[in-house]
Structure formats: structure tokens, C-alpha cells
Design a protein around this motif. Structure first.
Motif, PDB file in Angstrom:
ATOM      1  N   GLN A  27       0.828  -1.204   0.000  1.00  0.00           N
ATOM      2  CA  GLN A  27       0.000   0.000   0.000  1.00  0.00           C
ATOM      3  C   GLN A  27       0.867   1.261   0.000  1.00  0.00           C
ATOM      4  N   THR A  28       1.894   1.282   0.849  1.00  0.00           N
ATOM      5  CA  THR A  28       2.794   2.441   0.889  1.00  0.00           C
ATOM      6  C   THR A  28       3.528   2.606  -0.429  1.00  0.00           C
ATOM      7  N   ALA A  29       3.963   1.482  -1.005  1.00  0.00           N
ATOM      8  CA  ALA A  29       4.661   1.542  -2.289  1.00  0.00           C
ATOM      9  C   ALA A  29       3.755   2.120  -3.375  1.00  0.00           C
ATOM     10  N   ALA A  30       2.503   1.703  -3.382  1.00  0.00           N
ATOM     11  CA  ALA A  30       1.558   2.203  -4.386  1.00  0.00           C
ATOM     12  C   ALA A  30       1.355   3.706  -4.231  1.00  0.00           C
ATOM     13  N   GLU A  31       1.197   4.156  -2.994  1.00  0.00           N
ATOM     14  CA  GLU A  31       1.003   5.591  -2.763  1.00  0.00           C
ATOM     15  C   GLU A  31       2.239   6.389  -3.183  1.00  0.00           C
ATOM     16  N   THR A  32       3.415   5.853  -2.880  1.00  0.00           N
ATOM     17  CA  THR A  32       4.659   6.527  -3.269  1.00  0.00           C
ATOM     18  C   THR A  32       4.792   6.571  -4.781  1.00  0.00           C
ATOM     19  N   TRP A  33       4.471   5.470  -5.440  1.00  0.00           N
ATOM     20  CA  TRP A  33       4.546   5.401  -6.904  1.00  0.00           C
ATOM     21  C   TRP A  33       3.644   6.458  -7.536  1.00  0.00           C
ATOM     22  N   ILE A  34       2.398   6.508  -7.094  1.00  0.00           N
ATOM     23  CA  ILE A  34       1.428   7.441  -7.679  1.00  0.00           C
ATOM     24  C   ILE A  34       1.885   8.886  -7.485  1.00  0.00           C
ATOM     25  N   ARG A  35       2.517   9.162  -6.356  1.00  0.00           N
ATOM     26  CA  ARG A  35       2.944  10.537  -6.045  1.00  0.00           C
ATOM     27  C   ARG A  35       4.236  10.927  -6.750  1.00  0.00           C
ATOM     28  N   GLU A  36       5.222  10.000  -6.807  1.00  0.00           N
ATOM     29  CA  GLU A  36       6.569  10.381  -7.257  1.00  0.00           C
ATOM     30  C   GLU A  36       7.015   9.759  -8.581  1.00  0.00           C
ATOM     31  N   ILE A  37       6.471   8.608  -8.924  1.00  0.00           N
ATOM     32  CA  ILE A  37       6.986   7.880 -10.085  1.00  0.00           C
ATOM     33  C   ILE A  37       6.089   8.036 -11.305  1.00  0.00           C
ATOM     34  N   GLU A  38       4.806   7.864 -11.134  1.00  0.00           N
ATOM     35  CA  GLU A  38       3.884   7.966 -12.267  1.00  0.00           C
ATOM     36  C   GLU A  38       3.983   9.315 -12.990  1.00  0.00           C
ATOM     37  N   PRO A  39       4.133  10.454 -12.270  1.00  0.00           N
ATOM     38  CA  PRO A  39       4.247  11.742 -12.983  1.00  0.00           C
ATOM     39  C   PRO A  39       5.436  11.821 -13.932  1.00  0.00           C
ATOM     40  N   LEU A  40       6.497  11.033 -13.685  1.00  0.00           N
ATOM     41  CA  LEU A  40       7.643  11.054 -14.586  1.00  0.00           C
ATOM     42  C   LEU A  40       7.276  10.511 -15.961  1.00  0.00           C
ATOM     43  N   LYS A  41       6.302   9.615 -15.989  1.00  0.00           N
ATOM     44  CA  LYS A  41       5.828   9.074 -17.264  1.00  0.00           C
ATOM     45  C   LYS A  41       4.878  10.042 -17.958  1.00  0.00           C
ATOM     46  N   THR A  42       3.925  10.569 -17.203  1.00  0.00           N
ATOM     47  CA  THR A  42       2.931  11.444 -17.811  1.00  0.00           C
ATOM     48  C   THR A  42       3.523  12.789 -18.230  1.00  0.00           C
ATOM     49  N   GLN A  43       4.531  13.266 -17.500  1.00  0.00           N
ATOM     50  CA  GLN A  43       5.100  14.583 -17.791  1.00  0.00           C
ATOM     51  C   GLN A  43       6.329  14.541 -18.693  1.00  0.00           C
ATOM     52  N   TYR A  44       7.114  13.453 -18.592  1.00  0.00           N
ATOM     53  CA  TYR A  44       8.378  13.412 -19.328  1.00  0.00           C
ATOM     54  C   TYR A  44       8.543  12.180 -20.228  1.00  0.00           C
ATOM     55  N   GLY A  45       7.567  11.299 -20.230  1.00  0.00           N
ATOM     56  CA  GLY A  45       7.635  10.126 -21.095  1.00  0.00           C
ATOM     57  C   GLY A  45       8.616   9.063 -20.646  1.00  0.00           C
ATOM     58  N   VAL A  46       9.002   9.081 -19.364  1.00  0.00           N
ATOM     59  CA  VAL A  46       9.935   8.087 -18.837  1.00  0.00           C
ATOM     60  C   VAL A  46       9.228   6.742 -18.725  1.00  0.00           C
ATOM     61  N   ARG A  47       9.910   5.664 -19.115  1.00  0.00           N
ATOM     62  CA  ARG A  47       9.353   4.319 -19.008  1.00  0.00           C
ATOM     63  C   ARG A  47       9.661   3.777 -17.610  1.00  0.00           C
ATOM     64  N   LEU A  48       8.676   3.114 -17.009  1.00  0.00           N
ATOM     65  CA  LEU A  48       8.740   2.778 -15.596  1.00  0.00           C
ATOM     66  C   LEU A  48       8.884   1.277 -15.362  1.00  0.00           C
ATOM     67  N   GLY A  49       9.842   0.934 -14.498  1.00  0.00           N
ATOM     68  CA  GLY A  49      10.025  -0.444 -14.102  1.00  0.00           C
ATOM     69  C   GLY A  49       9.231  -0.749 -12.848  1.00  0.00           C
ATOM     70  N   ALA A  50       8.522  -1.855 -12.842  1.00  0.00           N
ATOM     71  CA  ALA A  50       7.754  -2.270 -11.675  1.00  0.00           C
ATOM     72  C   ALA A  50       8.693  -2.532 -10.498  1.00  0.00           C
ATOM     73  N   PRO A  51       8.182  -2.622  -9.282  1.00  0.00           N
ATOM     74  CA  PRO A  51       9.037  -2.959  -8.138  1.00  0.00           C
ATOM     75  C   PRO A  51       9.824  -4.243  -8.382  1.00  0.00           C
ATOM     76  N   ALA A  52      11.097  -4.240  -7.962  1.00  0.00           N
ATOM     77  CA  ALA A  52      11.991  -5.376  -8.185  1.00  0.00           C
ATOM     78  C   ALA A  52      11.944  -6.303  -6.979  1.00  0.00           C
ATOM     79  N   VAL A  53      10.982  -7.207  -6.958  1.00  0.00           N
ATOM     80  CA  VAL A  53      10.802  -8.102  -5.825  1.00  0.00           C
ATOM     81  C   VAL A  53      11.848  -9.220  -5.847  1.00  0.00           C
ATOM     82  N   THR A  54      11.940  -9.958  -4.743  1.00  0.00           N
ATOM     83  CA  THR A  54      12.854 -11.097  -4.680  1.00  0.00           C
ATOM     84  C   THR A  54      12.351 -12.223  -5.568  1.00  0.00           C
ATOM     85  N   GLY A  55      13.189 -13.242  -5.744  1.00  0.00           N
ATOM     86  CA  GLY A  55      12.798 -14.408  -6.525  1.00  0.00           C
ATOM     87  C   GLY A  55      12.017 -15.432  -5.735  1.00  0.00           C
TER      88      GLY A  55
END
Length: 308
Positions: A125-153
Motif C-alpha cells: 500500500q505504501t509503495a503504491a502511494e509513493t509510486w502514484i505521487r513520485e513515479i507515475e508523474p515522470l511518465k505522464t510529464q516526461y515520457g519516462v518508461r517505468l520499471g515495476a518494483p523489483a521483488v525477490t525471486g
């Protein structure tokens, strides 16, 4: 045409083990780990005889020793800030872009399902909120391609990632899936196939992988077989081997390292850079490198996953 997961895994496991590999690949990047010898060793990674094209360093600002080189920088939001109004990651990447740095991709949350040995220990939940606030705008504003969270194997990774996308409620538009693995090649092939089957519409980056605590022969065979396989898989667009440090500070075993204890390229290091083997043998030590991934937990969890 994309290779189906079942066929890809079967072909990979059946493929013969390569004895040496000195070919280059545009997919290869640098998983940069800072150590006490980094200032001395940095020139190795971006030299004229290195074919690496990109790097990340678990941070949101470039590494000074290789900043401004041919290696394209990929920022990472390693964990979640303590404040739900913190915009440090977004602001750092925004400043890089507006200052002229080419930022095509960003990575997010290093092993958030792990709470030791380098895991960022972030709930979905915290990760999702952080993503929406800080990461998603980089795509909508600058066209940056986004990598999903890098979980363990480990199996917890699949569960965490599912919970993350549920918490996002459609507001986290990841473009590719990062993968981590620290086990044998058969396990790697199985895990990559599982990830591809779960997220068939996204490409994949293998941002950490190695055979942990293997013999020298096994480590070399693992490297050659895995790199050759990644180069053949169309849905794996980037990969970064976890070994860009000296053997005496490796916490995945000395034989996985790309450098000897004296800072010379091992055979694996030379092959990864697109060079011929060196014959330099790594020696180990008891030291630990800061902020490595939780490979021990991953190996145990991965073995349990394969047995279920």
C-alpha cells in the motif's frame, strides 16, 4: 514473435553449457555497487573496451565516477520515504531531465518484500502511494518508461507484486518487470518463465542475477548459459549481472565476482564486458558489501518455490 514461457524454459535447460563467451550485447548494463575500491575500479566499466550501455546504482542521482560517460543512467526509488509528502525522488529525476541528462527509464523499490540483506521492506500500500505521487508523474510529464518494483525471486515476490498492483487501482502504469535471481540456471529459467507467464504484456529486465556461492566452474557455466539465453529472449530487453565488485568483498561468493581481489577482470568480468577471458582467478574474503540484495533468503525461497 515472443517465445512462450514453456518452450523458452525447455529450450534453455536443454541448451549445452557454453565454455566461454566473449561476444558483446547491447542489453548488458552495470548493477553498480559502491565499495572501498570503487574510485579505483570505476574506469573499468566505461572504458573504450567495455560494451556496457547503461547502469543503475540503487539511488536517484548518478555516480560521480561514471557520471557523464557513455553509460546511460537509470535512477531507482530504492525504498519509500518516511513522509507521505516527500517528493525527493521525483524532484531529483526532474532536475536531471531538465538539466539535460537523458533519462529514459526509472526503477522502483529494491526487493520491497524483503526486510533484511538489502531489501527495502516496503508494504504494498505504501509503495503504491509513493509510486502514484513520485513515479507515475515522470511518465505522464516526461515520457519516462517505468520499471515495476523489483521483488525477490521467492514466492513472496509474486504475492507482494500482486498486492501492489491491486493497491494501485489502475494508477501505476509499469512498462517492464525487473527480476532478481540467485540460484542455478534451471531455477532461473523456471522463474523467468513464471514471471513472463504472469505478466505477458510487459517486457523484462533481469537487474540482479548470479549463482551464489558456486564453484568457479559452475559460476562460469551459469554466467555463460544465462547471458546467452537472455540475448536470445526477445522479451528480456536489459540485464545486469550482480558481480561488479572485487572477489574479496563479494557476499554472493568470490567466484561470482567480475573482479579479482586485486581489481583485475575475472573471466566472467571480461566476458560480460565483451572481451576475451583473462585467466585471472578470484579469491574470497569474509567482508560484506553494503546494500546488496537479500540473496540468501531468495535462494531458500526459490528452492521452496521450485518444490511446490
Amino acid at each position: 514473435m515472443r517465445t512462450t514461457p514453456t518452450l523458452a524454459v525447455a529450450a534453455a535447460v536443454a541448451a549445452p553449457l557454453a565454455l566461454a563467451q566473449d561476444s558483446s550485447s547491447s542489453k548488458r548494463g552495470l548493477c553498480y555497487v559502491s565499495t572501498s575500491n570503487s574510485n579505483t575500479d570505476d574506469a573499468i566499466w566505461d572504458g573504450s573496451n567495455s560494451d556496457l550501455t547503461w547502469y543503475y546504482n540503487y539511488a536517484s542521482t548518478p555516480t560521480s565516477g561514471i557520471d557523464g560517460t557513455k553509460l546511460q543512467y537509470v535512477p531507482m526509488q530504492w525504498g519509500a520515504p518516511s513522509s507521505n509528502t516527500d517528493m525527493t525522488f521525483y524532484n531529483n529525476v526532474k532536475s536531471l531531465i531538465e538539466g539535460g541528462t537523458k533519462i529514459n527509464y526509472v526503477l522502483a523499490f529494491n526487493e520491497p518484500d524483503g526486510c533484511a540483506n538489502g531489501g527495502s521492506c516496503v508494504d504494498a500500500q505504501t509503495a503504491a502511494e509513493t509510486w502514484i505521487r513520485e513515479i507515475e508523474p515522470l511518465k505522464t510529464q516526461y515520457g519516462v518508461r517505468l520499471g515495476a518494483p523489483a521483488v525477490t525471486g521467492a514466492p513472496t515476490g509474486f504475492t507482494w507484486l500482486q498486492n501492489f498492483f491491486t493497491a494501485c487501482a489502475g494508477n501505476c502504469s509499469a512498462d517492464f518487470i525487473p527480476v532478481h535471481w540467485y540460484g542455478n540456471f534451471q531455477g532461473l529459467a523456471s522463474h523467468v518463465g513464471q514471471v513472463n507467464a504472469t505478466y505477458p504484456n510487459m517486457t523484462m529486465w533481469v537487474t540482479e542475477y548470479a549463482l551464489a556461492e558456486g564453484s568457479l566452474d559452475d559460476s562460469q557455466q551459469f554466467y555463460n548459459q544465462s547471458a546467452s539465453w537472455f540475448d536470445r529472449l526477445d522479451y528480456v530487453t536489459h540485464y545486469s549481472y550482480f558481480g561488479a565488485f572485487r572477489s574479496d568483498v563479494s557476499n554472493v561468493g568470490p567466484n561470482a565476482a567480475m573482479l579479482t581481489q586485486k581489481g583485475q577482470l575475472t573471466d566472467i568480468g571480461a566476458w560480460y564486458l565483451g572481451q576475451e577471458e583473462t585467466g585471472n582467478k578470484p579469491k574470497g574474503g569474509a567482508a560484506q558489501v553494503a546494500k546488496f540484495a537479500g540473496w540468501a533468503a531468495v535462494v531458500v525461497g526459490s528452492m521452496m518455490w521450485m518444490l511446490t
